[in-house]
Design a protein around this motif. Sequence first.
Motif, PDB file in Angstrom:
ATOM      1  N   ASP A 184      48.642-149.337  56.847  1.00 21.16           N
ATOM      2  CA  ASP A 184      47.256-149.388  56.886  1.00 21.16           C
ATOM      3  C   ASP A 184      46.775-148.947  55.583  1.00 21.16           C
ATOM      4  OD1 ASP A 184      44.394-148.907  57.333  1.00 21.16           O
ATOM      5  OD2 ASP A 184      44.857-148.604  59.416  1.00 21.16           O
ATOM      6  N   PRO A 185      46.009-149.785  54.674  1.00 24.05           N
ATOM      7  CA  PRO A 185      45.431-149.289  53.512  1.00 24.05           C
ATOM      8  C   PRO A 185      44.537-148.084  53.419  1.00 24.05           C
ATOM      9  CG  PRO A 185      44.427-151.251  54.143  1.00 24.05           C
ATOM     10  CD  PRO A 185      45.191-151.120  54.930  1.00 24.05           C
ATOM     11  N   ARG A 186      44.106-147.423  54.736  1.00 25.74           N
ATOM     12  CA  ARG A 186      43.492-146.295  54.686  1.00 25.74           C
ATOM     13  C   ARG A 186      44.360-144.918  54.777  1.00 25.74           C
ATOM     14  NH1 ARG A 186      40.527-147.644  60.264  1.00 25.74           N
ATOM     15  NH2 ARG A 186      42.695-148.349  60.676  1.00 25.74           N
ATOM     16  N   ASP A 187      45.902-145.157  54.833  1.00 29.26           N
ATOM     17  CA  ASP A 187      46.751-144.209  54.871  1.00 29.26           C
ATOM     18  C   ASP A 187      47.061-143.747  53.603  1.00 29.26           C
ATOM     19  OD1 ASP A 187      46.876-144.502  57.720  1.00 29.26           O
ATOM     20  OD2 ASP A 187      48.547-145.782  57.749  1.00 29.26           O
ATOM     21  N   GLU A 188      47.357-142.448  53.377  1.00 30.20           N
ATOM     22  CA  GLU A 188      47.540-141.634  52.234  1.00 30.20           C
ATOM     23  C   GLU A 188      48.821-141.990  51.409  1.00 30.20           C
ATOM     24  OE1 GLU A 188      45.427-140.020  50.135  1.00 30.20           O
ATOM     25  OE2 GLU A 188      43.915-140.077  51.566  1.00 30.20           O
ATOM     26  N   ASP A 189      49.733-142.324  52.369  1.00 29.39           N
ATOM     27  CA  ASP A 189      51.171-142.691  51.931  1.00 29.39           C
ATOM     28  C   ASP A 189      51.374-143.980  51.558  1.00 29.39           C
ATOM     29  OD1 ASP A 189      50.940-143.809  54.473  1.00 29.39           O
ATOM     30  OD2 ASP A 189      52.926-143.003  55.149  1.00 29.39           O
ATOM     31  N   GLU A 216      36.254-148.222  53.668  1.00 33.32           N
ATOM     32  CA  GLU A 216      37.055-147.429  54.571  1.00 33.32           C
ATOM     33  C   GLU A 216      38.436-147.489  54.073  1.00 33.32           C
ATOM     34  OE1 GLU A 216      34.920-150.668  57.091  1.00 33.32           O
ATOM     35  OE2 GLU A 216      35.348-150.254  55.173  1.00 33.32           O
ATOM     36  N   VAL A 217      38.762-148.348  53.067  1.00 36.62           N
ATOM     37  CA  VAL A 217      40.069-148.408  52.681  1.00 36.62           C
ATOM     38  C   VAL A 217      40.094-147.911  51.384  1.00 36.62           C
ATOM     39  CG1 VAL A 217      40.655-150.625  53.891  1.00 36.62           C
ATOM     40  CG2 VAL A 217      39.887-150.889  51.780  1.00 36.62           C
ATOM     41  N   ARG A 218      41.376-147.429  50.915  1.00 37.10           N
ATOM     42  CA  ARG A 218      41.798-146.798  49.465  1.00 37.10           C
ATOM     43  C   ARG A 218      42.039-147.756  48.628  1.00 37.10           C
ATOM     44  NH1 ARG A 218      46.600-144.716  50.256  1.00 37.10           N
ATOM     45  NH2 ARG A 218      46.490-143.832  48.215  1.00 37.10           N
ATOM     46  N   GLY A 219      42.032-149.015  48.872  1.00 39.48           N
ATOM     47  CA  GLY A 219      42.283-149.767  47.624  1.00 39.48           C
ATOM     48  C   GLY A 219      43.204-151.110  48.225  1.00 39.48           C
TER      49      GLY A 219
END
Length: 451
Positions: free
Chosen positions: A222-227, A210-213
């Motif tokens: 939140d590590p899911r957020d693009e920013d 679920e997370v970007r890294g």
Amino acid sequence: MDLIFPHTFVPWFRSVAPHIHAHRGKTFVVAIAGELIAAGKLTAFAQDCALMQAMGVKLVLVHGFRPQVEEQLQAKGHVSRFSHGMRVTDPVALDCAQEAAGQLRYEIEAAFSQGLPNTPMAGAAVRMISGNFITARPVGIVDGVDFQHTGLVRKIDAIAIRQNIDAGSLVLLSPFGFSPTGEAFNLSMEDVATSAAIELQADKLLFVTEVRGIPQDPHAGDPRDEDVEIDQELALAEAEKLLAQLPNPTQPTDTAFYLQHAVKASKEGVERVHILPFNVDGGVLMEVFTHDGIGTMIVDEKLESLREATADDIGGILQLIEPFEKDGTLVKRDRTEIERDIDHYTVIEHDGVIFGCAALYPYPEAKTGEMAALTVSNNVQGQGDGERILKRIEQRAKAMGMTSIFVLTTRTMHWFIKRGFAQVDPDWLPESRKRKYNWDRRSQVLVKKLA
């Protein structure tokens, strides 16, 4: 056909080729969160896995099923219970987990069985094997909480898994295990994947999540957020230090949730552990077959022996760069110069032999630095050591507050361009460096901005 297409496709395909060669015959454990399947991404993901297998990668796939179990529990009007970041698996939850696992196994096998013409699965013929490869033990009672049918991995049948993947099959592991008495236990996908990667001594463990890294600033959001800025690479020592500063995770979106498993796998000999998002189309392919990837990679640098140089390395550096000075690839440097500048150098060594190096000369007034004398021994070229040195130089430059690095080269311009450098006019150079520029040599100046 668009006439431009061959001119974009061919260079791209050639740039990917070194990664294809490097990964052929390697073992990857790929763990997918149940959210990937719930989001309708399974078909595209199966196609990407089939492509990796076609390129010679041996695959073990581990699936999660958190949202699917939740759906089953809600349908039965049963409330989920969690403690210490784990599900309390009572008899109802166990039934729901078994139903969800069975349904997911059916969906995954169906996705890998597709062979429609004009799709990446055409002619793939992926043979999938699953079975009782996992022996489990109960979590038991922790701080007064009885976890009932929640378990932990006791043993992975690595020999049987290895036999199947060596024979060309893709092995599918569900987050279920059985005790020697036949009792079933609900496991976590992360525990299963980590244990399997360690037992197989996999070359890569990939968490598609679920997370970007791992965020550069774990408190940034939140590590899911693009920013939220994500670390592309973390050394094991850095990852351990970060993990020690974080609170115990309670949900998958907590920074420490996947990081704790990545650190464990890395410490136990898994060379590369990746954490990447499932919601990027082709994310696994981009993470594996491109230079920078899209997620976070955790690596134990002791494997590469990548470090800053000391005075004891002067002789080895001289021996390494001498052939490249003779053929004109590098500007000649004498021993006195290297002794004076040894603290600027980074080296890679194996069994006491230095086979790669580079130096970073700072120009703080311009917030930039020159990477010089980047050299990899002819005996080991093509194995990615030049890229690892470049990454370390970039890390050193960032730590010193630089916003860019530059190189001067006469023969390796294209290597740098492929890795994010852009050509500039020599007038771009900092004033103090411009005064030393050799106009007779006519070196190309290339600059890379640091994120």
